[in-house]
Design a protein around this motif. Structure first.
Motif, PDB file in Angstrom:
ATOM      1  N   PHE A  77      28.635 -16.235 -16.250  1.00  0.00           N
ATOM      2  CA  PHE A  77      28.289 -16.673 -14.900  1.00  0.00           C
ATOM      3  C   PHE A  77      27.795 -18.122 -14.904  1.00  0.00           C
ATOM      4  N   THR A  78      27.005 -18.478 -15.906  1.00  0.00           N
ATOM      5  CA  THR A  78      26.486 -19.842 -15.996  1.00  0.00           C
ATOM      6  C   THR A  78      27.625 -20.836 -16.177  1.00  0.00           C
ATOM      7  N   LYS A  79      28.542 -20.522 -17.067  1.00  0.00           N
ATOM      8  CA  LYS A  79      29.682 -21.413 -17.298  1.00  0.00           C
ATOM      9  C   LYS A  79      30.513 -21.563 -16.034  1.00  0.00           C
ATOM     10  N   ARG A  80      30.717 -20.470 -15.336  1.00  0.00           N
ATOM     11  CA  ARG A  80      31.510 -20.501 -14.106  1.00  0.00           C
ATOM     12  C   ARG A  80      30.856 -21.401 -13.058  1.00  0.00           C
ATOM     13  N   LEU A  81      29.565 -21.290 -12.902  1.00  0.00           N
ATOM     14  CA  LEU A  81      28.857 -22.007 -11.856  1.00  0.00           C
ATOM     15  C   LEU A  81      28.680 -23.489 -12.159  1.00  0.00           C
ATOM     16  N   TYR A  82      28.419 -23.815 -13.422  1.00  0.00           N
ATOM     17  CA  TYR A  82      28.059 -25.190 -13.740  1.00  0.00           C
ATOM     18  C   TYR A  82      29.159 -25.984 -14.440  1.00  0.00           C
ATOM     19  N   VAL A 101      20.657 -12.481  -8.227  1.00  0.00           N
ATOM     20  CA  VAL A 101      19.658 -12.036  -7.253  1.00  0.00           C
ATOM     21  C   VAL A 101      19.071 -10.692  -7.683  1.00  0.00           C
ATOM     22  N   ALA A 102      19.927  -9.794  -8.148  1.00  0.00           N
ATOM     23  CA  ALA A 102      19.439  -8.487  -8.602  1.00  0.00           C
ATOM     24  C   ALA A 102      18.444  -8.653  -9.745  1.00  0.00           C
ATOM     25  N   ASP A 103      18.775  -9.490 -10.705  1.00  0.00           N
ATOM     26  CA  ASP A 103      17.894  -9.729 -11.849  1.00  0.00           C
ATOM     27  C   ASP A 103      16.545 -10.266 -11.370  1.00  0.00           C
ATOM     28  N   TYR A 104      16.570 -11.267 -10.513  1.00  0.00           N
ATOM     29  CA  TYR A 104      15.324 -11.865 -10.040  1.00  0.00           C
ATOM     30  C   TYR A 104      14.481 -10.869  -9.249  1.00  0.00           C
ATOM     31  N   ARG A 105      15.120 -10.119  -8.362  1.00  0.00           N
ATOM     32  CA  ARG A 105      14.360  -9.175  -7.544  1.00  0.00           C
ATOM     33  C   ARG A 105      13.733  -8.063  -8.383  1.00  0.00           C
ATOM     34  N   GLN A 110      13.049 -16.194 -13.583  1.00  0.00           N
ATOM     35  CA  GLN A 110      13.157 -17.456 -12.852  1.00  0.00           C
ATOM     36  C   GLN A 110      14.492 -18.160 -13.072  1.00  0.00           C
ATOM     37  N   ALA A 111      15.067 -18.013 -14.240  1.00  0.00           N
ATOM     38  CA  ALA A 111      16.391 -18.602 -14.472  1.00  0.00           C
ATOM     39  C   ALA A 111      17.418 -17.953 -13.554  1.00  0.00           C
ATOM     40  N   ALA A 112      17.317 -16.633 -13.387  1.00  0.00           N
ATOM     41  CA  ALA A 112      18.225 -15.925 -12.494  1.00  0.00           C
ATOM     42  C   ALA A 112      18.050 -16.414 -11.062  1.00  0.00           C
ATOM     43  N   ARG A 113      16.814 -16.617 -10.653  1.00  0.00           N
ATOM     44  CA  ARG A 113      16.551 -17.138  -9.303  1.00  0.00           C
ATOM     45  C   ARG A 113      17.240 -18.472  -9.092  1.00  0.00           C
ATOM     46  N   GLN A 114      17.119 -19.369 -10.069  1.00  0.00           N
ATOM     47  CA  GLN A 114      17.719 -20.694  -9.916  1.00  0.00           C
ATOM     48  C   GLN A 114      19.237 -20.617  -9.865  1.00  0.00           C
ATOM     49  N   HIS A 115      19.818 -19.765 -10.686  1.00  0.00           N
ATOM     50  CA  HIS A 115      21.272 -19.594 -10.656  1.00  0.00           C
ATOM     51  C   HIS A 115      21.717 -19.110  -9.272  1.00  0.00           C
ATOM     52  N   ALA A 116      20.969 -18.159  -8.710  1.00  0.00           N
ATOM     53  CA  ALA A 116      21.334 -17.626  -7.401  1.00  0.00           C
ATOM     54  C   ALA A 116      21.210 -18.695  -6.320  1.00  0.00           C
ATOM     55  N   LEU A 117      20.171 -19.499  -6.377  1.00  0.00           N
ATOM     56  CA  LEU A 117      20.007 -20.568  -5.382  1.00  0.00           C
ATOM     57  C   LEU A 117      21.100 -21.620  -5.520  1.00  0.00           C
ATOM     58  N   ASP A 118      21.466 -21.948  -6.751  1.00  0.00           N
ATOM     59  CA  ASP A 118      22.544 -22.918  -6.949  1.00  0.00           C
ATOM     60  C   ASP A 118      23.875 -22.356  -6.462  1.00  0.00           C
ATOM     61  N   PHE A 166      21.728 -15.587   3.364  1.00  0.00           N
ATOM     62  CA  PHE A 166      20.521 -15.114   4.040  1.00  0.00           C
ATOM     63  C   PHE A 166      19.353 -15.046   3.062  1.00  0.00           C
ATOM     64  N   TRP A 167      19.614 -14.532   1.866  1.00  0.00           N
ATOM     65  CA  TRP A 167      18.556 -14.451   0.849  1.00  0.00           C
ATOM     66  C   TRP A 167      18.034 -15.836   0.501  1.00  0.00           C
ATOM     67  N   ALA A 168      18.933 -16.805   0.344  1.00  0.00           N
ATOM     68  CA  ALA A 168      18.516 -18.157  -0.030  1.00  0.00           C
ATOM     69  C   ALA A 168      17.609 -18.761   1.031  1.00  0.00           C
ATOM     70  N   SER A 169      17.885 -18.500   2.301  1.00  0.00           N
ATOM     71  CA  SER A 169      17.002 -19.007   3.359  1.00  0.00           C
ATOM     72  C   SER A 169      15.625 -18.368   3.270  1.00  0.00           C
ATOM     73  N   GLU A 170      15.592 -17.070   3.048  1.00  0.00           N
ATOM     74  CA  GLU A 170      14.303 -16.391   2.920  1.00  0.00           C
ATOM     75  C   GLU A 170      13.523 -16.900   1.713  1.00  0.00           C
ATOM     76  N   GLU A 171      14.245 -17.169   0.640  1.00  0.00           N
ATOM     77  CA  GLU A 171      13.592 -17.574  -0.609  1.00  0.00           C
ATOM     78  C   GLU A 171      13.076 -19.007  -0.554  1.00  0.00           C
ATOM     79  N   THR A 172      13.800 -19.880   0.137  1.00  0.00           N
ATOM     80  CA  THR A 172      13.458 -21.304   0.142  1.00  0.00           C
ATOM     81  C   THR A 172      12.796 -21.775   1.425  1.00  0.00           C
ATOM     82  N   GLY A 173      12.971 -21.011   2.503  1.00  0.00           N
ATOM     83  CA  GLY A 173      12.482 -21.471   3.797  1.00  0.00           C
ATOM     84  C   GLY A 173      13.417 -22.451   4.480  1.00  0.00           C
TER      85      GLY A 173
END
Length: 379
Positions: A77-82, A101-105, A110-118, A166-173
Motif C-alpha cells: 500500500f505504501t509503495k502504491r501511494l507514494y 483507517v481500520a488499523d488506526y481506528r 499513527q503511520a496508518a493514520r498518515q497513510h489514510a490522510l494522504d 468524510f473520515w478525513a474531514s472529521e479527523e482533520t477538521g
C-alpha cells in the motif's frame, strides 16, 4: 437469526481466513482460479478487502496475530501511494479505508493514520470542479476513445469510496474533503441514478465544461440495463453518506435504490449478475458478491433508521446471509480458498465468472460481524 448459527458462520470465516493468511503472506488476493486465489502485486482496486477481512478477525478475537497479518501488506500500500501514484484512481477509498483507517481506528497506529490522510488527499485531487465530480479512472491509453472518455467519467462504485473523504474531514477538521464527497454524491444522484432508481454503471461528462453527457455501462449487460453489483454500491454508498451528513435525501435515496434491488432478486435472495436477466436465464450467472454487499448495506441502513423500520432491513440481511452460507459458501469444500462461490467479476469481458472474489468474501464477513455486533464500522 440465532446466535448459534451466526457463531457457526463466523467460525467458518475465521478458520478459512486463518489458513489463507498463513499461505498469502504479504500478498493481496483478488479472484480464485480452480479454487485458489490469485494475487495482485499492487492490490489493483481490491487489496483493501483482504486487509479488511483480517481486521474483522482481529476485532472478533482480540488476537494480535491478526493485526500482524493485516500489516504484512503495508509495504504494498505504501509503495502504491507514494511511488506508483499514477496507478491510483477513485478506488483509493476501497484500498485505504479497510487497511489504514481500520488499523488506526482499532490500534491508534499513527503511520496508518498518515497513510489514510494522504490517500484522502490524493482522492480529493481527482475532483473536477466544473462538473462537481470525482474522476473515476485514468486515461490508461492516450488516444484510445474509451480511455479518453475517462477524463470525464464517474462510476457508481465511487459512492462506496466517499467515506474516506468524510473520515478525513472529521479527523482533520478540514471541510474540503466533506464538501467534495457531498458534491460527488449529489452529482451521482442527478446523473448516474436514473429516475426509476436503477443505476448506470458509468456516466460521462465533458471534462472541460462539466456538462453531463450520457450514461454508459462497462461491466453491465447494456447501457440501459442495471448491473446488480452497481446497484448495491449505490445502496450502501448513500447509506454511508447519510451516516456522515444526516442529509435525509441520502437515506431516502438508499431506500428507493434498495427497493429496486429487492424487487429484482431471485427466490433465494441472490441476484443475477445483471437485472436484465432477473428471473434467471440459462447460461447467465449469479453474483454472490452483489448479495454480500447488499447484506452489509442493508445492515448499515438498519443501524441508522428507527427501530421498527430498521428491523425490516436487518431481517432481510439475515436471510441473505443464511442463503449465502447455506447455498453458496465453501463450508464443505476445504480446498476452496474463497468463502463464497458463484461471484461474477466482469461478465462482458468473460473475466472471473463463477469464482470467489475477495470483496464478496469481505462483505459476507462484514455482514456476519455486524449481525453479531462485533465490528466498529470502518467506512
Amino acid at each position: 437469526m440465532e446466535q448459534k448459527r451466526l457463531r457457526e458462520i463466523q467460525a467458518f470465516i475465521l478458520e478459512k481466513t486463518r489458513q489463507n493468511a498463513n499461505r498469502f503472506g504479504d500478498k493481496l488476493p483478488h479472484a480464485t482460479v480452480n479454487g485458489q486465489y490469485d494475487f495482485m502485486d499492487n492490490g489493483f482496486w481490491v487489496g483493501g478487502f483482504w486487509t479488511g477481512l483480517l481486521w474483522l478477525a482481529f476485532e472478533a478475537t482480540g488476537d494480535a496475530a491478526w493485526a500482524e497479518a493485516a500489516r504484512r501488506s503495508r509495504n504494498r500500500f505504501t509503495k502504491r501511494l507514494y511511488e506508483e501514484r499514477e496507478t491510483t484512481d477513485h478506488d483509493l477509498g476501497f484500498l485505504f479505508s479497510l487497511s489504514s483507517v481500520a488499523d488506526y481506528r482499532l490500534t491508534g497506529d499513527q503511520a496508518a493514520r498518515q497513510h489514510a490522510l494522504d490517500a484522502a488527499e490524493a482522492l480529493a485531487e481527482r475532483f473536477n470542479p466544473p462538473g462537481n465530480y470525482i474522476q473515476a479512472w485514468n486515461v490508461w491509453t492516450p488516444g484510445d476513445p474509451f480511455s479518453e472518455e475517462n477524463r470525464g467519467r464517474i462510476i457508481i462504485d465511487c459512492m462506496y469510496n466517499l467515506p474516506l473523504l468524510f473520515w478525513a474531514s472529521e479527523e482533520t477538521g478540514d471541510d474540503k474533503y466533506r464538501e467534495i464527497a457531498i458534491a460527488q454524491a449529489d452529482t451521482c444522484a442527478k446523473t448516474i441514478v436514473r429516475p426509476d432508481r436503477t443505476t448506470f454503471h458509468t456516466y460521462l461528462f465533458d471534462p472541460e465544461s462539466g456538462e453531463p453527457l450520457r450514461g454508459k455501462t462497462h461491466q453491465g449487460y447494456a447501457d440501459d440495463s442495471c448491473w446488480s453489483r452497481g446497484q448495491t454500491w449505490a445502496i450502501g454508498g448513500y447509506a454511508h453518506a447519510y451516516r456522515y451528513t444526516r442529509k435525509p435525501e441520502y437515506m431516502q435515496l438508499a431506500k428507493e435504490l434498495a427497493q429496486v434491488y429487492i424487487d429484482r432478486l431471485e427466490d433465494d435472495l441472490v441476484p443475477m449478475w445483471d437485472f436484465a436477466f432477473a428471473g434467471g436465464q440459462e447460461g447467465e450467472p449469479r453474483d454472490t458478491s452483489a448479495g454480500a454487499i447488499a447484506a452489509a448495506s442493508f445492515l448499515e441502513m438498519a443501524s441508522l433508521l428507527p427501530e421498527e423500520e430498521g428491523a425490516y432491513y436487518r431481517r432481510l440481511a439475515e436471510r441473505i446471509v443464511e442463503s449465502l452460507y447455506e447455498n453458496y459458501s465453501t463450508k464443505d469444500e476445504p480446498k476452496q480458498e474463497g468463502l463464497l462461490k458463484e461471484a461474477t467479476g466482469h461478465k462482458p469481458a468473460d473475466s472471473n465468472i463463477n469464482v470467489s472474489l475477495i470483496y464478496g468474501d469481505y462483505y459476507f464477513a462484514e455482514a456476519v460481524a455486524r449481525l453479531l455486533g462485533e465490528t466498529e464500522v470502518y467506512w
